[in-house]
Design an enzyme around this catalytic site. Structure first.
Site, mmCIF file in Angstrom:
data_model
loop_
_atom_site.group_PDB
_atom_site.id
_atom_site.type_symbol
_atom_site.label_atom_id
_atom_site.label_comp_id
_atom_site.label_asym_id
_atom_site.label_seq_id
_atom_site.Cartn_x
_atom_site.Cartn_y
_atom_site.Cartn_z
ATOM 1 N N CYS A 62 0.823 -1.207 0.000
ATOM 2 C CA CYS A 62 0.000 0.000 0.000
ATOM 3 C C CYS A 62 0.863 1.266 0.000
ATOM 4 C CB CYS A 62 -0.911 -0.047 1.223
ATOM 5 S SG CYS A 62 -1.782 1.487 1.604
ATOM 6 N N CYS A 65 0.044 3.756 2.779
ATOM 7 C CA CYS A 65 0.520 3.214 4.065
ATOM 8 C C CYS A 65 1.998 3.528 4.250
ATOM 9 C CB CYS A 65 0.314 1.704 4.120
ATOM 10 S SG CYS A 65 -1.413 1.175 3.998
#
Length: 146
Positions: A62, A65
């Site tokens: 991600c 993230c």
């Protein structure tokens, strides 16, 4: 023989949950989450921490993230000793992610002592997370107060 059995039994017991005093974001798995945050198999929310906590649900693939992680490290240092910071990889902890219905990452769970958790989904500015820590976790304590 009895002492060997006692040692083996002690080794099999779960480790005692301890607060994260390092001023860092501590990566934890499902078992540690159950010990340090909450038993997600239970139907009722029961926070096990001694002080407020922030849990970052994320995934290694991600992009947002990866951008959020260093911001949370900064906040973990800022709130060292006041808020525990944890990180959970949803791909390695699928049951935990499924239980909380996490369908989008990053998802940050803010957990006050004695209250219900609040979620922030997506990549948000560090100021917004800092403000939420002050209002949700520290009971309105001004963000940035040391």
């Amino acid at each position: 023989m009895a002492s060997a059995t006692l040692l083996l039994a002690a080794a099999l017991l779960p480790a005692k949950a301890v607060a994260n005093d390092a001023g860092t974001v501590q990566a934890i798995g499902q078992m540690q989450y159950k010990q340090m945050v909450s038993d997600f198999d239970s139907t009722a929310w029961n926070f096990k921490g001694q002080r407020p906590a922030l849990v970052d649900f994320n995934a290694v693939w991600c992009g947002p993230c990866k951008r959020l992680a260093p911001l949370l490290e900064q906040l973990a240092q800022k709130y060292k000793g006041k808020v525990d910071f944890y990180s959970v990889d949803v791909d390695k902890n699928k049951q935990l992610a499924r239980t909380y219905g996490i369908q989008s990452v990053p998802m940050v769970l803010l957990i006050p002592v004695g209250g219900q958790p609040t979620a922030i989904t997506g990549l948000v500015p560090i100021e917004k997370i800092d403000e939420a820590i002050g209002s949700v976790l520290l009971g309105g304590d001004a963000a940035g107060k040391q």
